[in-house]
Structure formats: C-alpha cells, structure tokens
Design a protein around this motif. Structure first.
Motif, short mmCIF file in Angstrom:
data_model
loop_
_atom_site.label_atom_id
_atom_site.label_comp_id
_atom_site.label_asym_id
_atom_site.label_seq_id
_atom_site.Cartn_x
_atom_site.Cartn_y
_atom_site.Cartn_z
N LEU A 1 0.86 -1.20 0.05
CA LEU A 1 -0.05 -0.03 -0.09
C LEU A 1 0.72 1.27 -0.16
O LEU A 1 0.58 2.32 -0.73
N ASN A 2 1.85 1.30 0.78
CA ASN A 2 2.68 2.36 0.75
C ASN A 2 3.64 2.68 -0.48
O ASN A 2 3.81 3.63 -0.92
N LYS A 3 3.76 1.49 -1.28
CA LYS A 3 4.52 1.72 -2.42
C LYS A 3 3.76 2.10 -3.48
O LYS A 3 4.23 3.01 -4.20
N PHE A 4 2.57 1.79 -3.46
CA PHE A 4 1.46 2.21 -4.52
C PHE A 4 1.26 3.68 -4.17
O PHE A 4 0.97 4.41 -5.14
N ASN A 5 1.18 4.17 -2.91
CA ASN A 5 0.91 5.52 -2.77
C ASN A 5 2.03 6.43 -3.11
O ASN A 5 1.94 7.38 -3.67
N ASP A 6 3.38 5.81 -2.93
CA ASP A 6 4.38 6.56 -3.40
C ASP A 6 4.58 6.66 -4.88
O ASP A 6 4.81 7.72 -5.65
N ASP A 7 4.36 5.54 -5.61
CA ASP A 7 4.18 5.58 -7.12
C ASP A 7 2.94 6.71 -7.34
O ASP A 7 3.41 7.24 -8.34
N THR A 8 2.01 6.59 -6.87
CA THR A 8 0.95 7.45 -7.42
C THR A 8 1.32 8.82 -7.16
O THR A 8 1.15 9.70 -8.05
N GLU A 9 2.04 9.10 -6.03
CA GLU A 9 2.41 10.44 -5.77
C GLU A 9 3.24 11.06 -6.71
O GLU A 9 3.50 12.22 -7.24
N GLN A 10 4.34 10.27 -7.34
CA GLN A 10 5.35 10.42 -8.33
C GLN A 10 4.45 10.72 -9.77
O GLN A 10 4.98 11.75 -10.32
N LYS A 11 3.60 9.78 -10.06
CA LYS A 11 2.75 9.92 -11.25
C LYS A 11 2.05 11.38 -11.27
O LYS A 11 2.05 11.90 -12.06
N ILE A 12 1.45 11.78 -10.14
CA ILE A 12 0.79 12.92 -9.93
C ILE A 12 1.65 14.11 -10.13
O ILE A 12 1.23 15.14 -10.86
N LYS A 13 2.80 14.11 -9.88
CA LYS A 13 4.11 15.13 -9.78
C LYS A 13 4.33 15.25 -11.24
O LYS A 13 4.51 16.17 -11.90
N VAL A 14 4.35 14.24 -12.10
CA VAL A 14 4.83 14.14 -13.39
C VAL A 14 3.65 14.61 -14.18
O VAL A 14 3.59 15.62 -15.22
N LEU A 15 2.33 14.36 -13.78
CA LEU A 15 1.32 14.91 -14.47
C LEU A 15 0.94 16.42 -14.29
O LEU A 15 0.77 17.31 -15.20
N GLU A 16 1.44 17.04 -13.12
CA GLU A 16 1.22 18.39 -12.79
C GLU A 16 2.28 19.07 -13.61
O GLU A 16 2.14 20.19 -14.15
N ASN A 17 3.49 18.63 -13.72
CA ASN A 17 4.58 19.26 -14.38
C ASN A 17 4.21 19.31 -16.11
O ASN A 17 4.72 20.41 -16.47
N SER A 18 3.71 18.16 -16.51
CA SER A 18 3.28 18.16 -17.66
C SER A 18 2.18 19.09 -18.19
O SER A 18 2.57 19.93 -19.04
N LYS A 19 1.24 19.37 -17.17
CA LYS A 19 0.44 20.55 -17.18
C LYS A 19 0.90 21.97 -17.34
O LYS A 19 0.47 22.63 -18.29
N GLN A 20 1.83 22.01 -16.41
CA GLN A 20 2.50 23.37 -16.43
C GLN A 20 3.11 23.69 -17.48
O GLN A 20 3.02 24.71 -18.41
#
Length: 135
Positions: A78-97
């Motif tokens: 669960l922790n690994k999934f949440n960490d991976d999810t957080e990284q994906k969100i950061k990548v998507l937000e950077n892409s959006k910017q």
C-alpha cells in the motif's frame, strides 16, 4: 481589407494547438483525479487494516483472486502504491504546467506577429500618404 496569409496561417496553427493542448490538459486533470482517488482508497484501506488485530489473516487482491499475504507485506504494498501514485501525480502536474506555458508562449508570439504586421501596415500607409501628397 484582405487578411494577411501569414496571420491566417498562424491563427489556424494556434487554434489547432489550443484544441490539442486543452485536450491534453483535461486528460491530465482526469488522470490526476483518478490517481488521487486511488490514493485515498489505499489510505482508507490502510487505516482500516491498522484497526484490526495483528494475528488476523490478511488477503491481497491479485486480479480476480485473493492471496493470503502477511500483514506487513500488505502495508508495504500500500505504501509503495501511494508513493508511485504521488510520483505520477507530480509528473502529470509538471506536464500540465509545461503545456500551459507552451500555449501562452504561442499566444504571445501570435500577438507579436499581429503587432508587427499592424506596424508594417501603418508604415506602408504613411509612405503611400506621403507619396500622394508630394504628387
């Protein structure tokens, strides 16, 4: 008054870019929302697992089946999934910017082009007025 072909082409390209970019931004927003929902679901699952006694057997979903998994491994996953999810969100937000910045840059370039064409037209009009007043 005839529209300059360069301006027409630039407007057309900007419109295409605007549609493409807005679709990409909407897709990124949807993906971010989905990832946040999954993360929240995992956090709630983790909270519920923390309330049960440590000697209770825990199972983890594996496709359509559930596999007996040690409690510590479930927490790690669960922790690994949440960490991976957080990284994906950061990548998507950077892409959006990046997409928003790219779009604004294109709009500014178009504005500059319109301004230059307008100034060139004003200079041509002044020259033609000066030429007709001398004659």
């Amino acid at each position: 008054m005839e529209v300059d072909m360069d301006l027409r082409k630039a407007f057309h390209e900007l419109q295409e870019k605007l549609v493409y970019t807005s679709q990409k931004i909407k897709l990124a927003d949807l993906q971010i929302n989905t990832l946040r929902q999954h993360k929240q679901h995992n956090l709630l699952t983790k909270q519920e697992l923390e309330t049960i006694p440590k000697d209770v057997k825990t199972y983890e979903a594996l496709g359509r089946a559930f596999v007996l998994t040690p409690r510590d491994d479930v927490f790690k996953n669960l922790n690994k999934f949440n960490d991976d999810t957080e990284q994906k969100i950061k990548v998507l937000e950077n892409s959006k910017q990046y997409l928003n910045g790219n779009l604004k840059e294109s709009e500014n370039n178009l504005r500059e082009m319109v301004q230059r064409k307008k100034e060139e037209g004003d200079k041509d009009a002044e020259k033609s007025q000066a030429g007709t007043s001398k004659a």
